[in-house]
Write a protein that holds these residues in place. Structure first.
Motif, PDB file in Angstrom:
ATOM      1  N   TYR A 236      -7.284 -13.381  -3.045  1.00 53.86           N
ATOM      2  CA  TYR A 236      -8.518 -13.802  -2.363  1.00 53.86           C
ATOM      3  C   TYR A 236      -8.954 -12.750  -1.340  1.00 53.86           C
ATOM      4  O   TYR A 236     -10.120 -12.357  -1.294  1.00 53.86           O
TER       5      TYR A 236
ATOM      6  N   ASN B 290     -23.767 -16.685   4.864  1.00 51.93           N
ATOM      7  CA  ASN B 290     -22.703 -15.906   5.491  1.00 51.93           C
ATOM      8  C   ASN B 290     -21.345 -16.620   5.521  1.00 51.93           C
ATOM      9  O   ASN B 290     -20.604 -16.519   6.492  1.00 51.93           O
ATOM     10  N   HIS B 291     -21.033 -17.340   4.450  1.00 54.48           N
ATOM     11  CA  HIS B 291     -19.718 -17.955   4.289  1.00 54.48           C
ATOM     12  C   HIS B 291     -19.048 -17.311   3.088  1.00 54.48           C
ATOM     13  O   HIS B 291     -19.713 -16.764   2.211  1.00 54.48           O
ATOM     14  N   SER B 292     -17.718 -17.377   3.020  1.00 55.08           N
ATOM     15  CA  SER B 292     -17.027 -16.635   1.957  1.00 55.08           C
ATOM     16  C   SER B 292     -16.389 -17.517   0.886  1.00 55.08           C
ATOM     17  O   SER B 292     -15.939 -16.997  -0.130  1.00 55.08           O
ATOM     18  N   TRP B 293     -16.343 -18.845   1.095  1.00 52.00           N
ATOM     19  CA  TRP B 293     -15.715 -19.684   0.074  1.00 52.00           C
ATOM     20  C   TRP B 293     -16.148 -21.143   0.215  1.00 52.00           C
ATOM     21  O   TRP B 293     -16.564 -21.585   1.279  1.00 52.00           O
TER      22      TRP B 293
ATOM     23  N   LYS C 207     -12.289 -10.572  -1.261  1.00 45.74           N
ATOM     24  CA  LYS C 207     -13.148 -10.693  -0.075  1.00 45.74           C
ATOM     25  C   LYS C 207     -13.406  -9.314   0.528  1.00 45.74           C
ATOM     26  O   LYS C 207     -14.534  -9.008   0.941  1.00 45.74           O
ATOM     27  N   SER C 208     -12.387  -8.466   0.560  1.00 49.14           N
ATOM     28  CA  SER C 208     -12.558  -7.109   1.118  1.00 49.14           C
ATOM     29  C   SER C 208     -13.530  -6.279   0.282  1.00 49.14           C
ATOM     30  O   SER C 208     -14.120  -5.324   0.776  1.00 49.14           O
TER      31      SER C 208
ATOM     32  N   GLY D  12     -16.201  -7.624  -0.900  1.00 45.16           N
ATOM     33  CA  GLY D  12     -17.503  -8.259  -0.695  1.00 45.16           C
ATOM     34  C   GLY D  12     -17.789  -9.450  -1.584  1.00 45.16           C
ATOM     35  O   GLY D  12     -18.902  -9.960  -1.603  1.00 45.16           O
ATOM     36  N   TRP D  13     -16.774  -9.939  -2.320  1.00 44.60           N
ATOM     37  CA  TRP D  13     -16.962 -11.069  -3.226  1.00 44.60           C
ATOM     38  C   TRP D  13     -16.697 -12.388  -2.507  1.00 44.60           C
ATOM     39  O   TRP D  13     -15.842 -12.468  -1.630  1.00 44.60           O
ATOM     40  N   LYS D  14     -17.437 -13.423  -2.922  1.00 46.49           N
ATOM     41  CA  LYS D  14     -17.303 -14.759  -2.335  1.00 46.49           C
ATOM     42  C   LYS D  14     -16.896 -15.742  -3.431  1.00 46.49           C
ATOM     43  O   LYS D  14     -17.323 -15.618  -4.574  1.00 46.49           O
ATOM     44  N   LYS D  15     -16.078 -16.743  -3.044  1.00 49.79           N
ATOM     45  CA  LYS D  15     -15.419 -17.612  -4.035  1.00 49.79           C
ATOM     46  C   LYS D  15     -15.940 -19.041  -4.033  1.00 49.79           C
ATOM     47  O   LYS D  15     -16.057 -19.674  -2.998  1.00 49.79           O
TER      48      LYS D  15
ATOM     49  N   ILE E 104     -22.794 -20.319   0.492  1.00 47.09           N
ATOM     50  CA  ILE E 104     -22.165 -18.993   0.552  1.00 47.09           C
ATOM     51  C   ILE E 104     -23.150 -17.943   1.060  1.00 47.09           C
ATOM     52  O   ILE E 104     -22.786 -17.054   1.824  1.00 47.09           O
TER      53      ILE E 104
END
Length: 183
Positions: A109, A149-152, A113-114, A116-119, A146
């Motif tokens: 994960y 500005n949220h990542s998951w 994320k590093s 730039g991908w969001k789950k 998402i």
């Protein structure tokens, strides 16, 4: 069998003698293999992953860096992980402990994320999915969330929960069903 330690050792010595080590310890070979499996459509995939990918028009087993994600949306840098009945087979078959499996998942994960991908995560251990309209609403909601500005975000179908860093709420996903391989 390769499970026999003596056979494993002989196998490893043969790789070492002829090509300097096991090919799947070389990251470039692993990456090429992952890309080839993606291009040929030969990665292990569940009926639910195939179905969701067809419905959502994503890229099945999309390769990103040293990983493959269940369904990728490269233009948006969003991916979906479907955690169904076969998700943690390495734990069920005693290849990894649950703790080691969780650590591996977390590292994966953070790597994604590093980059730039969001789950978006969908959990259904029983492999039941909501109706198509509900799935489409879930993914629209997830992408909107998402993109703020949220990542998951996680949809836990088994426990009727939507969870993210901002909230955890009960949700009725409606009538659930097993799905066929494709739309």
């Amino acid at each position: 069998s390769l499970l026999n330690e003596e056979v494993k050792e002989k196998h490893n010595k043969t790789w070492e003698k002829y090509i300097g080590g096991h090919p799947f310890k070389d990251q470039s070979i692993i990456d090429k293999s992952r890309k080839t499996m993606y291009e040929n459509g030969t990665s292990n995939t569940s009926n639910q992953q195939i179905y969701l990918c067809g419905l959502l028009k994503g890229k099945l087993n999309y390769p990103i860096s040293r990983c493959s994600v269940d369904i990728g949306f490269p233009d948006e840098k969003i991916y979906i992980e479907y955690d169904g009945g076969g998700h943690n087979l390495s734990v069920k078959f005693n290849v990894l402990t649950q703790k080691d499996f969780d650590i591996k998942e977390l590292k994966r994960y953070f790597l994604l994320k590093s980059k730039g991908w969001k789950k978006i995560r969908i959990i259904s251990v029983e492999d039941y999915l909501p109706q198509d309209e509900v799935i489409l609403q879930m993914i629209r909601f997830a992408k909107e969330y998402i993109n703020e500005n949220h990542s998951w975000i996680t949809f836990d179908i088994d426990n009727n929960i939507i969870k993210c860093s901002q909230f955890k709420i009960k949700c009725d996903f409606g009538k659930l069903r097993k799905v066929r391989k494709s739309l």
